[in-house]
Design a protein around this motif. Structure first.
Motif, PDB file in Angstrom:
ATOM      1  N   ALA A 137      32.574  36.689  56.506  1.00 11.49           N
ATOM      2  CA  ALA A 137      32.964  35.803  55.401  1.00 11.49           C
ATOM      3  C   ALA A 137      33.397  36.649  54.210  1.00 11.49           C
ATOM      4  CB  ALA A 137      31.795  34.903  55.017  1.00 11.49           C
ATOM      5  N   LYS A 138      34.659  36.600  53.906  1.00  9.90           N
ATOM      6  CA  LYS A 138      35.232  37.430  52.842  1.00  9.90           C
ATOM      7  C   LYS A 138      35.317  36.641  51.532  1.00  9.90           C
ATOM      8  CE  LYS A 138      39.545  39.933  51.852  1.00  9.90           C
ATOM      9  NZ  LYS A 138      40.832  40.369  52.447  1.00  9.90           N
ATOM     10  N   GLN A 139      34.863  37.256  50.449  1.00 14.04           N
ATOM     11  CA  GLN A 139      34.934  36.648  49.116  1.00 14.04           C
ATOM     12  C   GLN A 139      35.999  37.374  48.291  1.00 14.04           C
ATOM     13  OE1 GLN A 139      33.335  34.002  47.721  1.00 14.04           O
ATOM     14  NE2 GLN A 139      34.377  34.309  45.777  1.00 14.04           N
ATOM     15  N   THR A 140      36.865  36.603  47.664  1.00 16.44           N
ATOM     16  CA  THR A 140      37.887  37.182  46.782  1.00 16.44           C
ATOM     17  C   THR A 140      37.617  36.763  45.345  1.00 16.44           C
ATOM     18  OG1 THR A 140      39.391  35.290  47.026  1.00 16.44           O
ATOM     19  CG2 THR A 140      39.592  37.071  48.649  1.00 16.44           C
ATOM     20  N   ILE A 141      37.753  37.722  44.428  1.00 15.22           N
ATOM     21  CA  ILE A 141      37.652  37.433  42.997  1.00 15.22           C
ATOM     22  C   ILE A 141      38.670  38.291  42.252  1.00 15.22           C
ATOM     23  CG2 ILE A 141      35.213  36.781  43.080  1.00 15.22           C
ATOM     24  CD1 ILE A 141      34.520  39.521  41.892  1.00 15.22           C
ATOM     25  N   PRO A 142      39.076  37.889  41.063  1.00 16.52           N
ATOM     26  CA  PRO A 142      39.985  38.739  40.301  1.00 16.52           C
ATOM     27  C   PRO A 142      39.305  40.033  39.894  1.00 16.52           C
ATOM     28  CG  PRO A 142      39.197  36.925  38.953  1.00 16.52           C
ATOM     29  CD  PRO A 142      38.750  36.641  40.355  1.00 16.52           C
ATOM     30  N   SER A 143      40.070  41.093  39.857  1.00 12.93           N
ATOM     31  CA  SER A 143      39.557  42.395  39.432  1.00 12.93           C
ATOM     32  C   SER A 143      39.083  42.335  37.983  1.00 12.93           C
ATOM     33  CB  SER A 143      40.670  43.439  39.543  1.00 12.93           C
ATOM     34  OG  SER A 143      40.351  44.613  38.840  1.00 12.93           O
ATOM     35  N   PRO A 144      38.096  43.141  37.622  1.00 12.29           N
ATOM     36  CA  PRO A 144      37.708  43.215  36.207  1.00 12.29           C
ATOM     37  C   PRO A 144      38.873  43.632  35.317  1.00 12.29           C
ATOM     38  CG  PRO A 144      36.731  45.023  37.470  1.00 12.29           C
ATOM     39  CD  PRO A 144      37.270  44.029  38.452  1.00 12.29           C
ATOM     40  N   ASN A 145      39.827  44.353  35.886  1.00 15.14           N
ATOM     41  CA  ASN A 145      40.969  44.799  35.083  1.00 15.14           C
ATOM     42  C   ASN A 145      41.880  43.653  34.653  1.00 15.14           C
ATOM     43  OD1 ASN A 145      40.593  47.668  34.829  1.00 15.14           O
ATOM     44  ND2 ASN A 145      40.982  47.811  37.023  1.00 15.14           N
ATOM     45  N   GLN A 146      41.760  42.492  35.300  1.00 14.41           N
ATOM     46  CA  GLN A 146      42.549  41.337  34.860  1.00 14.41           C
ATOM     47  C   GLN A 146      42.210  40.947  33.422  1.00 14.41           C
ATOM     48  OE1 GLN A 146      44.954  41.523  37.573  1.00 14.41           O
ATOM     49  NE2 GLN A 146      45.164  39.593  36.476  1.00 14.41           N
ATOM     50  N   LEU A 147      41.011  41.296  32.975  1.00 14.21           N
ATOM     51  CA  LEU A 147      40.596  40.959  31.604  1.00 14.21           C
ATOM     52  C   LEU A 147      41.259  41.847  30.566  1.00 14.21           C
ATOM     53  CD1 LEU A 147      36.834  40.219  32.279  1.00 14.21           C
ATOM     54  CD2 LEU A 147      38.523  38.593  31.404  1.00 14.21           C
ATOM     55  N   PHE A 148      42.072  42.815  31.023  1.00 17.99           N
ATOM     56  CA  PHE A 148      42.797  43.680  30.096  1.00 17.99           C
ATOM     57  C   PHE A 148      44.255  43.281  29.957  1.00 17.99           C
ATOM     58  CE2 PHE A 148      39.043  45.939  31.262  1.00 17.99           C
ATOM     59  CZ  PHE A 148      38.676  46.648  30.124  1.00 17.99           C
ATOM     60  N   ASN A 149      44.647  42.195  30.600  1.00 23.59           N
ATOM     61  CA  ASN A 149      46.022  41.722  30.471  1.00 23.59           C
ATOM     62  C   ASN A 149      46.321  41.298  29.036  1.00 23.59           C
ATOM     63  OD1 ASN A 149      47.784  41.818  32.742  1.00 23.59           O
ATOM     64  ND2 ASN A 149      46.451  40.381  33.807  1.00 23.59           N
ATOM     65  N   LYS A 150      47.563  41.426  28.668  1.00 24.77           N
ATOM     66  CA  LYS A 150      48.008  41.096  27.316  1.00 24.77           C
ATOM     67  C   LYS A 150      47.642  39.656  26.955  1.00 24.77           C
ATOM     68  CE  LYS A 150      52.188  41.045  24.451  1.00 24.77           C
ATOM     69  NZ  LYS A 150      53.656  41.263  24.444  1.00 24.77           N
TER      70      LYS A 150
END
Length: 366
Positions: A137-150
């Protein structure tokens, strides 16, 4: 040789999201109009998740997902449930090639931390019970680096980006621990931000920080999050250049990020887009450490229905093997089939045909 690896990622893998069926689109509409309850919506989603788990196993995949069927967008549904982050409707969406996306984003409104009641934790427990050990069972989440987007960071709350990075790292460490306790052993971090750092002409690379600083900060964030992670938890990074209704957002090879991120990011695997010329050639893969992270070549496209030629795919894998040993390589689509609820421009049957082809090609290579 068996197709199976001792652990994920697998020879034939996939990124995660799947096309939402009409039943879910209709249920979401009825819920928004107050015709059905949240419980009724949840039950409809659960029924469809059970169906697509069975289908993924049927086509031969060893790792299965819930298709992200309970989400609207691949990233905002997770991020807006963190403490200190909220979802909102901006004045404009993201500009993709020939289309503006639906207008929705997240922004920081307070100090960031993990919400122990995050809905994705409970959702995984339900999903894992559906899988019942028949696959991983694979879980996907956004990378923590997404919080650095403009546009996400409020500098009045975090005037120092290093302090912000520290809180983001702590937030995701807590998230990973919560998912692990819930039973997750295969976690994927989806990262458009890092891929964007290889495209220096796009807007979110502008600002007071150099591209080199941001690339290194992205490495520090991921490695900080993964410090001390359980040994039996597999974590991969998926790099994406945009996936919205079969459109893309930007181009750029991996040349600029490879020396730092491919060489030093402490993940167990990289899912890399290689379905068209926008990704450049395989040469940046030379930075992947020998015996290090697996490289999942996204040489199939999730954007269009046409099936790839088996011999062409085999030749591309052989080309990549000049830079990374064949035993370190896997194959998959370049992205999910429905990063947002809108989905790409192909049918569900065409989606399954493509995933089955990936499994068949992998068996022919390994």
């Amino acid at each position: 040789m068996s197709i199976t690896l001792t652990k994920a990622p697998f020879r034939a893998d996939h990124v995660g999201s799947l096309l939402r069926p009409d039943s879910i689109h209709e249920a979401r509409k009825q819920f928004a109009e107050g015709i059905i309850s949240a419980t009724q919506l949840h039950d409809i989603e659960t029924k469809e998740i059970k169906r697509i788990v069975d289908k993924q196993i049927e086509v031969g995949l060893e790792a299965v997902t819930d298709g992200e069927f309970r989400r609207r967008f691949w990233h905002t549904d997770f991020l807006e449930h963190l403490n200190g982050v909220e979802g909102y409707v901006p004045e404009q969406g993201f500009q993709f090639k020939g289309e503006e996306t639906e207008r929705y984003d997240v922004r920081v409104v307070g100090k960031v931390s993990f919400n122990q009641d995050h809905p994705h934790i409970k959702e995984f427990v339900e999903f894992n019970e559906i899988v019942a050990g028949r696959a991983v069972a694979k879980q996907t989440i956004p990378s923590p680096n997404q919080l650095f987007n403009k546009g996400i960071l409020d500098e009045s709350i975090y005037p120092n980006i290093e302090e912000y990075a520290s809180d983001v790292i702590s937030t995701y460490r807590d998230a990973i621990e919560a998912f692990y306790q819930a039973g997750v052993r295969y976690l994927q971090l989806d990262d458009v931000y890092i891929a964007g750092l290889s495209s220096p002409d796009i807007p979110f690379n502008e600002g007071k920080y150099s591209r080199e600083f941001l690339i290194d900060l992205a490495r520090k964030v991921i490695n900080g999050v993964l410090e001390g992670k359980p040994e039996d938890l597999v974590v991969t990074t998926h790099l994406c250049r945009g996936n919205y209704r079969s459109k893309w957002a930007f181009a750029g090879s991996y040349d600029l990020i490879a020396p730092t991120l491919f060489a030093k990011e402490k993940v167990d695997g990289f899912f890399l887009e290689y379905d068209d010329e926008r990704s450049g050639n395989f040469a940046p893969l030379e930075y992947i450490p020998n015996g290090g992270p697996k490289v999942v070549l996204g040489v199939f496209t999730s954007k269009f229905a046409e099936l790839e030629d088996k011999e062409t795919i085999k030749a591309r894998v052989e080309e990549a093997a000049k830079y990374v040993p064949l035993e370190q390589l896997c194959i998959s689509p370049q992205c999910g089939f429905a990063s947002t609820h809108h989905g790409n421009q192909l049918t569900e049957e065409e989606q399954w045909q493509k995933l089955k082809l990936i499994v068949d090609v992998a068996k022919g290579i390994w």
